[in-house]
Design an enzyme around this catalytic site. Sequence first.
Site, PDB file in Angstrom:
ATOM      1  N   CYS A   9       0.694  -1.302   0.047  1.00  0.00           N
ATOM      2  CA  CYS A   9       0.131  -0.159  -0.029  1.00  0.00           C
ATOM      3  C   CYS A   9       0.913   1.164  -0.071  1.00  0.00           C
ATOM      4  O   CYS A   9       1.777   1.431  -0.830  1.00  0.00           O
ATOM      5  CB  CYS A   9      -0.906  -0.089   1.148  1.00  0.00           C
ATOM      6  SG  CYS A   9      -2.445   1.271   0.892  1.00  0.00           S
ATOM      7  N   HIS A  51      -4.030  -4.719  -0.324  1.00  0.00           N
ATOM      8  CA  HIS A  51      -3.318  -5.225   0.741  1.00  0.00           C
ATOM      9  C   HIS A  51      -3.544  -6.708   0.831  1.00  0.00           C
ATOM     10  O   HIS A  51      -4.601  -7.313   0.969  1.00  0.00           O
ATOM     11  CB  HIS A  51      -4.360  -4.917   2.105  1.00  0.00           C
ATOM     12  CG  HIS A  51      -4.145  -3.355   2.405  1.00  0.00           C
ATOM     13  ND1 HIS A  51      -3.092  -3.027   3.467  1.00  0.00           N
ATOM     14  CD2 HIS A  51      -4.735  -2.288   2.128  1.00  0.00           C
ATOM     15  CE1 HIS A  51      -3.264  -1.817   3.589  1.00  0.00           C
ATOM     16  NE2 HIS A  51      -4.037  -1.410   2.577  1.00  0.00           N
ATOM     17  N   GLU A  72      -2.665  -9.043   2.756  1.00  0.00           N
ATOM     18  CA  GLU A  72      -2.967  -9.695   4.027  1.00  0.00           C
ATOM     19  C   GLU A  72      -4.555  -9.595   4.308  1.00  0.00           C
ATOM     20  O   GLU A  72      -4.971 -10.269   5.294  1.00  0.00           O
ATOM     21  CB  GLU A  72      -2.277  -8.919   5.227  1.00  0.00           C
ATOM     22  CG  GLU A  72      -2.753  -7.593   5.653  1.00  0.00           C
ATOM     23  CD  GLU A  72      -2.242  -6.396   4.858  1.00  0.00           C
ATOM     24  OE1 GLU A  72      -2.420  -5.174   5.024  1.00  0.00           O
ATOM     25  OE2 GLU A  72      -1.745  -6.734   3.569  1.00  0.00           O
TER      26      GLU A  72
END
Length: 212
Positions: free
Chosen positions: A79, A186, A188
């Site tokens: 990001c 992202h 994750e």
Amino acid sequence: MIGVIDYGMGNLFSVSKALERAGARYIVSADVEELKKADAYILPGVGSFRDAMQLLKQTGLEGFIYQVVQEGKLLFGICLGMQLLFEESEEAGRTKGLGLLKGRVVLLKDHDKDGQKLKVPHMGWNELTFHQPSPLFDGVPEGFAYFVHSYYVRDMNPEEQLASADYGVQVPAIVGKGNVLGAQFHPEKSSTTGMALLKQFIQLANEQRVNK
């Protein structure tokens, strides 16, 4: 081992949890001596480009990043962390970035080429399109990823744009040159595609360590 660089503006908890799920050994630290124990690095980031660069300079982590990249260790920006890899940003006035990749960070437009309004920030799921072959993509499905950002990278080298997403403009979604890699989204928080990407990054780091 993966070193997560803590300069005070990262989404450290979610990145750490994702690394745990991926089965990686990792450390989260702002201490250069501690980070030197790692084989590869993640540069997370949420917030202002200018504030992030100031913190990297103040903590000495900017110099450390240049050092590990020069040593050939893998660096993966997420990001804002990805945006910091580039030359400059127009956010809050012109601010120089790390300059590891060519390109500048500019504000997303609030409309597409047909005049249809778009919400800024770009927040939510968007489809990835892969452009360049990369070891980072081995076993990674060309699916959807989760984005939260108001700025995007422009004027970059086309061959360093590994994947993109469409949001009125072509948004560089995954970038890379040599050992410098990044994702605007992202990983994750990006379900199957995101976890596959993180696992492949960990695999590349392990292979690099073994082949030293």
